[in-house]
Write a protein that holds these residues in place. Structure first.
Motif, PDB file in Angstrom:
ATOM      1  N   HIS A 266      32.128  35.000  59.248  1.00 49.54           N
ATOM      2  CA  HIS A 266      32.169  36.027  58.131  1.00 49.54           C
ATOM      3  C   HIS A 266      31.575  36.398  59.977  1.00 49.54           C
ATOM      4  O   HIS A 266      32.752  37.845  59.817  1.00 49.54           O
ATOM      5  CB  HIS A 266      31.690  36.611  57.070  1.00 49.54           C
ATOM      6  N   HIS A 270      33.837  40.476  61.779  1.00 50.32           N
ATOM      7  CA  HIS A 270      33.434  42.065  62.423  1.00 50.32           C
ATOM      8  C   HIS A 270      33.207  41.935  63.587  1.00 50.32           C
ATOM      9  O   HIS A 270      33.582  42.857  64.388  1.00 50.32           O
ATOM     10  CB  HIS A 270      31.855  42.151  61.724  1.00 50.32           C
ATOM     11  N   GLU A 296      34.891  44.521  56.807  1.00 49.76           N
ATOM     12  CA  GLU A 296      35.200  43.113  55.526  1.00 49.76           C
ATOM     13  C   GLU A 296      36.403  42.615  55.345  1.00 49.76           C
ATOM     14  O   GLU A 296      36.097  41.574  55.104  1.00 49.76           O
ATOM     15  CB  GLU A 296      34.524  43.888  54.451  1.00 49.76           C
ATOM     16  N   SER A 299      36.073  40.283  58.642  1.00 49.35           N
ATOM     17  CA  SER A 299      35.270  39.190  57.599  1.00 49.35           C
ATOM     18  C   SER A 299      35.711  38.057  56.985  1.00 49.35           C
ATOM     19  O   SER A 299      35.322  37.513  56.830  1.00 49.35           O
ATOM     20  CB  SER A 299      33.985  39.788  57.883  1.00 49.35           C
ATOM     21  N   TYR A 421      32.967  45.591  49.977  1.00 46.20           N
ATOM     22  CA  TYR A 421      33.212  44.415  49.577  1.00 46.20           C
ATOM     23  C   TYR A 421      33.747  43.907  49.212  1.00 46.20           C
ATOM     24  O   TYR A 421      35.077  43.060  49.860  1.00 46.20           O
ATOM     25  CB  TYR A 421      32.135  43.293  49.714  1.00 46.20           C
TER      26      TYR A 421
HETATM   27 ZN    ZN Z   1      30.173  41.112  56.330  1.00 45.83          ZN
END
Ligand code: ZN
Length: 502
Positions: A266, A270, A296, A299, A421
């Motif tokens: 994840h 980024h 997001e 990721s 998110y």
């Molecule tokens: Zn994140």
């Protein structure tokens, strides 16, 4: 080249450098700093933030922007120059509306509240954290009041910092559309709960060997030892000082391999975004990922769509079996893959599966909107949290450590961050749909351990542009439309039919 433009770039480069210094102080605080450094660090951070803010929100920058407006507007919209002036203008106008003393006070309070949060979380002691939260909520309400247009939701002003143009109403619509698809999907999964066994993942995974395996996976994807670092912190994060200096953190639970492994993938998502920004944009306000929703999406795409996918594990599972013969040597790939995708309502957001994850976010969105709107007092927060966990996920919260104290965001004053998110999940599926349509053999490459085709596509479509376009503009350029939950719901339906199928 326009002399005013060069002057503006010089000014902004200094501001950017102060931002890098701030990021480094924060990174150090979360990874290396001894506990008693907290108070002095809070002062140092407040000073750096104040200097950066004063340089940026200065009359001189305003005059340069005024002078450059007509010149920039005559240039192509997507040129570096027009984008720099346009984006700087937007940020400048916002910055001028917030007093520098308030900015510095938020930074100082967040630094102290962050350390208080770490202690309170350890002791599961919400009462110890509450005064810090009250202070930071009050400051963020003050901040929102500086920016919100009269009669609008103050929460929109906070969202705008993370996702320009995104509103509470749009977020509520997105969650509503997702609920319509997720609730029946969760129902179907519950009926087939016996189809897989998560117990097969149990084992002992020493931290040093977890780190070695995580780095093995990350290097294959694109982690480059000359441009990235991986360290340990209480709450995993990614930050950067420059495109060539990306800092990622994780935490190791020796009883669970999945947390650090998927956490690392994840954060690498980024990191790849940040390291891929066009070098021509270095030391400008465009030298970073454009919005948290797009961030997001990067990721989540790597962590879930790729990292929890079967093609990915066809390549990595033999290596995992070699790294941890116990418990994986005798376990089939199929059973392993189904186990890492198990859906089970649980307490901790960062450990949640793909189906229930967005319900964790929905709860936080509703609660923080109420805190900022003044409809919920911090004193009542744990009770509200626990009630909604019961209602949305059917789980009882045993203590505040695994409840309201689990996330760092609110201690940092990051209200309006959580909905990005879920927005990221939605966008990740839209991007994946485009990538698989445009790159032939994408899944076959992943199955062969070759991540370059996907990385290159993301670089050209997203990373390279830095912050030249808003998240909304960028998504429209790549997919031809705005954020749309449909591909995400279709992805979840297909995937979990396979995971829980016969
Ligand atoms: Zn994140």
């Amino acid at each position: 080249m326009n002399a005013d433009y060069l002057r503006l770039r010089e000014r902004l480069a200094e501001v950017q450098d102060l931002g890098s210094a701030q990021a480094l102080l924060e990174w150090d605080q979360r990874t290396m700093m001894p506990a008693r450094g907290s108070a002095a660090r809070a002062e140092a951070l407040a000073t750096v933030v104040k200097l950066g803010f004063e340089r940026f929100a200065s009359d001189e920058v305003g005059a340069l922007l005024d002078a450059l407006g007509p010149w920039a507007e005559a240039l192509p919209y997507d040129s570096d120059e027009a984008s720099l002036v346009r984006v700087t203008r937007r940020e400048y106008d916002k910055a001028r509306r917030v007093p520098v003393t308030l900015k510095a006070e938020i930074a100082r309070t967040a630094a102290i509240a962050g350390d208080a949060w770490i202690e309170a979380r350890k002791a599961s002691d919400y009462a110890a954290f509450r005064p810090h939260l009250e202070r930071i909520v009050a400051l963020r309400r003050e901040y929102a009041a500086c920016l919100a247009a009269r009669g609008t939701d103050p929460y929109d002003a906070l969202l705008d910092d993370y996702e320009p143009g995104f509103t509470a109403a749009a977020a509520a619509r997105m969650f509503e559309a997702l609920k319509v698809g997720l609730v029946p999907l969760l129902g179907r999964i519950r009926e087939r709960a016996g189809a897989l066994d998560e117990g097969v993942l149990a084992g002992r995974f020493p931290a040093d060997r977890q780190r070695a395996f995580c780095l093995d996976v990350m290097r294959a994807i694109g982690f480059d030892d000359d441009g990235f670092r991986l360290d340990v912190s209480a709450h995993p994060f990614e930050t950067r000082m420059a495109a060539g200096d990306v800092r990622m953190t994780t935490r190791y639970d020796e009883g669970r391999l999945a947390d650090a492994l998927f956490g690392c993938i994840h954060e690498l998502g980024h990191g790849l975004y940040e390291s891929g920004v066009d070098p021509a944009l270095a030391r400008t306000p465009l030298d970073h990922g454009t919005s948290m929703g797009i961030h997001e999406s990067q990721s989540r795409l790597w962590e879930n769509v790729v990292g929890r996918g079967l093609p990915f594990w066809r390549f990595f599972y033999p290596r995992l079996q070699q790294a941890f013969p116990e418990p994986f040597a005798g376990l089939s790939l199929e059973r392993f893959w189904r186990a890492i995708n198990a859906v089970r309502p649980s307490l901790i957001r960062v450990e949640a599966d793909e189906v229930t994850y967005n319900l964790h976010v929905l709860l936080r969105f509703e609660l923080e909107r109420a805190l900022i709107g003044g409809d919920l007092a911090p004193a009542d927060l744990p009770a509200e949290w626990n009630a909604r966990m019961r209602e949305y996920l059917g789980v009882e919260v045993p203590d505040d450590r695994r409840g309201v104290l689990q996330d760092i965001h609110w201690s940092q004053g990051d209200f309006g961050y959580f909905p990005t998110y879920t927005l990221g999940n939605v966008i990740a599926s839209q991007l994946w749909e485009r990538a698989t349509a445009e790159v032939p053999g994408l899944e076959a490459a992943i199955e062969a351990g070759d991540f370059a085709p996907l990385r290159r596509w993301l670089h050209a479509a997203i990373h390279h542009h830095g912050a030249k376009f808003t998240g909304e503009e960028l998504l429209a350029r790549v997919t031809g439309r705005g954020a749309d939950p449909a591909p995400y719901l279709a992805y979840l339906d297909a995937k979990f039919a396979a995971v829980y199928g016969g």
